[in-house]
Design an enzyme around this catalytic site. Structure first.
Site: not given
Ligand code: TPP
Ligand code: MG
Length: 675
Positions: A409, A478
């Protein structure tokens, strides 16, 4: 601790025929100018004229002069906190640099950035940086932009030995290697990161050796030898220009002064060590070579020095007389002006799409319209992303523009920002929005601030998009709703569509925006049915709320998946005779305060609903705005509905209790209506 014996391990790089007399003289001239600039800057700092801090590169001038000499004018550099030398060597105007250090309006950054942010985009100096290691990630993006635009330009990302321990070093090296990006990773190993000796914190026997892990050339050279630097960078540049990818260069050097001009650190080097390194003065060394080759004599050397002194004094005199920046202008430099866009919204016809397909269609249409739009992300290519949002785009536009990335990321986001600053319009997919925590530096320190801290010059047209929110049992890491992290950062826009029509129109606006946009999608909305969505491209104006439903007794301001739940609550309350108005802000930043306040002045009551945790959530900001602008119209305190102070639970029934539902929303409405 940092004995000059370390130089025994470097590879000698003798001057080849390619090194001309001009090269030697010009490198020397450059080094003398850099030293003079740094010496006077340090003096001005101690006189209290230069504020904050600045980092002198005295002792390291051979790297800046040698490396930049190997570049062409249109090649780019990214530098770091100790970046004056690179910036001067790449051709920056020392007057405007000095003006910036003095905080003046004609400084490179309008006096908003100071030493650590000096940039000159006209000369492809893409900026110094206050975040250690940042240039490497941004550099991958700049290199990708040059590659995709087919310019043939290459670039250097300079970084310190300390930065080589940042994760971004590895992520960027890997990305540059797999994509064969035209980027040179140049580590200036001055043997300390602040007070910490490099030898104590670098495993594996040095930085250059890590190149083999990425199957790219690694060179360990003497950084005080301008010729060695020039020759090595020329080799690396040839390779990069030839499409063979990156090179890692580690140049051993030493900074003569303190870490920064503040000089407030305890002693961590011995006087003997410092004196020993001063005997290896890069300027004295190159001067000796020019004498040996009879290119210059002592008079020439003195006149080089006098020229540099005159130039820097003239820069200081000019810069000192300049006006200060003003706050109104500074405010205008936070964000780029909205591009000329037609925001007329077409009326929906019969054609229907899901929320996910609507976003996909917007990306498809904008990619077809503008070949600067690219997509970066994990699994976004052939498979179309784990939720299918990019399905079909790789087939339509090719792997070069729809790029599967490593699971990295930091690299994905910094590459995106670097590419945006270099003229592309990247869309970065965040596979699940929670992973944005690993992108925060790129978003908050780079994308949001680049324009401002570099004096309003770069535009950063980038979209960070992905699914947030709970509802499908993916648990605490999540499922978060994280919008409040971004709305407090000037320079970012935050879009939050609740339906397919807005999702398409807002994605179009996000891609067309010249500012970084956080584009929040919701997993539950992905699972919703088809809704009418016009086929031709259209853009929804950011900062314009939608009145979803009109009512007279109470206004509910609801975000994303909460809009539909608020509508359900309103329908239930109809039976009790309550008339509820619902407003969907559509974008949280900019926020349409006008529509919200006008509604409160009509209904006199307000409930704000979001799925994010209530404390510290956006609801507080909306409630405060109502209080500030419509207090006299309120018949009851503003009520907020949000998640409790806990991470999202996995258990099915607990998760349902966690997310605000129509019952809780209805209760809140009744509470404000029956006070
Ligand atoms: C991400 C980050 N961590 C820490 C710092 C504070 N800091 C500024 S410079 C520096 C040392 C950097 O060392 P190095 O990369 O070797 O560069 P040098 O100062 O030696 O040129 C540190 C720790 C920072 N600016 N950014
Ligand atoms: Mg260092």
């Amino acid at each position: 601790m940092a004995s000059i014996d370390v130089l025994k391990s470097v590879t000698a790089v003798p001057a080849s025929n390619a090194v001309t007399s001009d090269d030697l003289i010009e490198m020397l001239r450059m080094m003398v100018r850099i030293r003079q600039f740094e010496t006077r800057t340090t003096e001005l700092f101690h006189e209290g004229k230069i504020k904050g801090t600045a980092h002198s590169s005295v002792g390291q001038e051979a790297i800046a002069a040698g490396a930049c000499r190997a570049l062409q004018g249109s090649d780019f550099v990214l530098t770091h906190h100790r970046g004056h030398g690179h910036t001067i060597a790449k051709g920056a105007d020392v007057g405007r640099m000095m003006a910036e250090l003095l905080g003046k309006a004609e400084g490179y950054c309008y006096g908003l950035g100071g030493s650590m942010h000096i940039a000159d985009f006209d000369r492809q100096i893409l900026g110094a940086n206050g975040i250690v290691g940042a240039g490497m990630g941004l550099g991958t993006g700049a290199a990708l932009a040059e590659h995709l635009k087919g310019t043939g330009n290459i670039g250097i990302a300079f970084f310190g030995d300390g930065a080589a321990s940042e994760g971004i070093f590895h992520e960027a090296m890997n990305l540059a290697a797999i994509w064969k990006l035209p980027l040179i990773f140049f580590c200036e190993n001055n043997q300390y990161g602040l007070t910490t000796a490099t030898a104590d914190v670098i495993a594996g026997g040095g930085v250059a050796r890590r190149a083999s892990a990425y199957d790219v050339p690694g060179h360990l050279i003497d950084g005080n030898d301008a010729v060695a630097v020039l020759e090595t960078v020329r080799r690396a540049a040839l390779r990069a220009r030839g499409g063979q990818g990156p090179t890692l260069i580690e140049a051993i050097t030493y900074r003569w002064g303190d870490h920064s001009m503040r000089a407030n650190l305890p002693t961590y080097r011995t006087e003997q060590e410092e004196a020993e390194w001063r005997t290896l003065d890069p300027i004295a060394r190159l001067t000796a070579l020019t004498f040996e080759r009879k290119l210059l004599n002592e008079d020439d050397q003195s006149s080089l020095r006098r020229d540099a002194e005159r130039e820097i004094e003239a820069a200081i005199t000019w810069a000192s007389a300049l006006p200060e920046p003003d706050l109104d202008t500074a405010m205008k430099l936070v964000a780029a002006k909205q591009a000329e866009t037609d925001f007329s919204e077409p009326v929906s016809g019969q054609r229907k799409l899901t929320y996910a397909s609507a976003i996909n269609e917007a990306m498809h249409q904008e990619m077809a319209r503008d070949d600067r739009v690219i997509i970066l992300g994990e699994d976004v290519g052939k498979t179309g992303g784990i939720f299918g949002l990019t399905r079909g785009l790789c087939d339509a536009f090719g792997k070069a523009r729809v790029r599967d990335t490593p699971i990295a990321e930091g690299a994905i986001s910094n590459c995106g920002v670097g590419a945006a600053m270099s003229g592309l319009r990247p869309i970065v997919e965040i596979q699940l929005f929670d992973f944005v925590s690993l992108m925060m530096d790129a978003i908050i320190n780079q994308a949001a601030k680049a324009r401002f801290m570099m004096g309003g010059k770069p535009t950063v047209p980038i979209v960070f998009r992905g699914p947030q929110g709970a509802g499908i049992r993916l648990a605490a890491q999540h499922c978060q709703s994280l919008e409040s992290l971004f709305v407090n950062v000037p320079g970012l826009e935050v879009y939050a569509p609740s339906n397919a029509y807005d999702a398409k129109g807002l994605m179009t606006s996000a891609i067309r925006s010249d500012n970084p946009v956080i584009f929040l999608e919701h997993k539950l909305l992905y699972l919703g049915g088809e809704e009418p969505v016009p086929e031709p491209p259209y853009a929804v104006q950011p900062g314009r709320a939608r009145v979803v439903r009109e009512g007279a007794d109470c206004t509910v301001i609801a975000l994303m998946a909460m809009v539909d739940r608020a509508v359900q609550a309103a329908k239930r309350l109809e039976a009790k005779g309550l008339s509820v108005e619902i407003i969907d802000p559509r974008t949280i930043k900019p926020l349409d305060c006008e529509t919200i306040v006008a509604s409160i002045k009509k209904t006199n009551r307000a409930v704000v609903v979001h799925e994010a945790v209530r404390f510290g959530g956006v609801g507080g900001e909306i409630a405060a705005t109502i209080m500030e602008q419509a207090f006299d119209w309120l018949d009851a305190p503003v009520k907020r509905v949000g998640a409790p102070e806990m991470p999202v639970p996995y258990n099915d029934s607990l998760e349902r209790q966690y997310i605000p539902d129509p019952r809780r929303i209805a209760e809140a409405i009744e509470e404000v209506c029956y006070v």
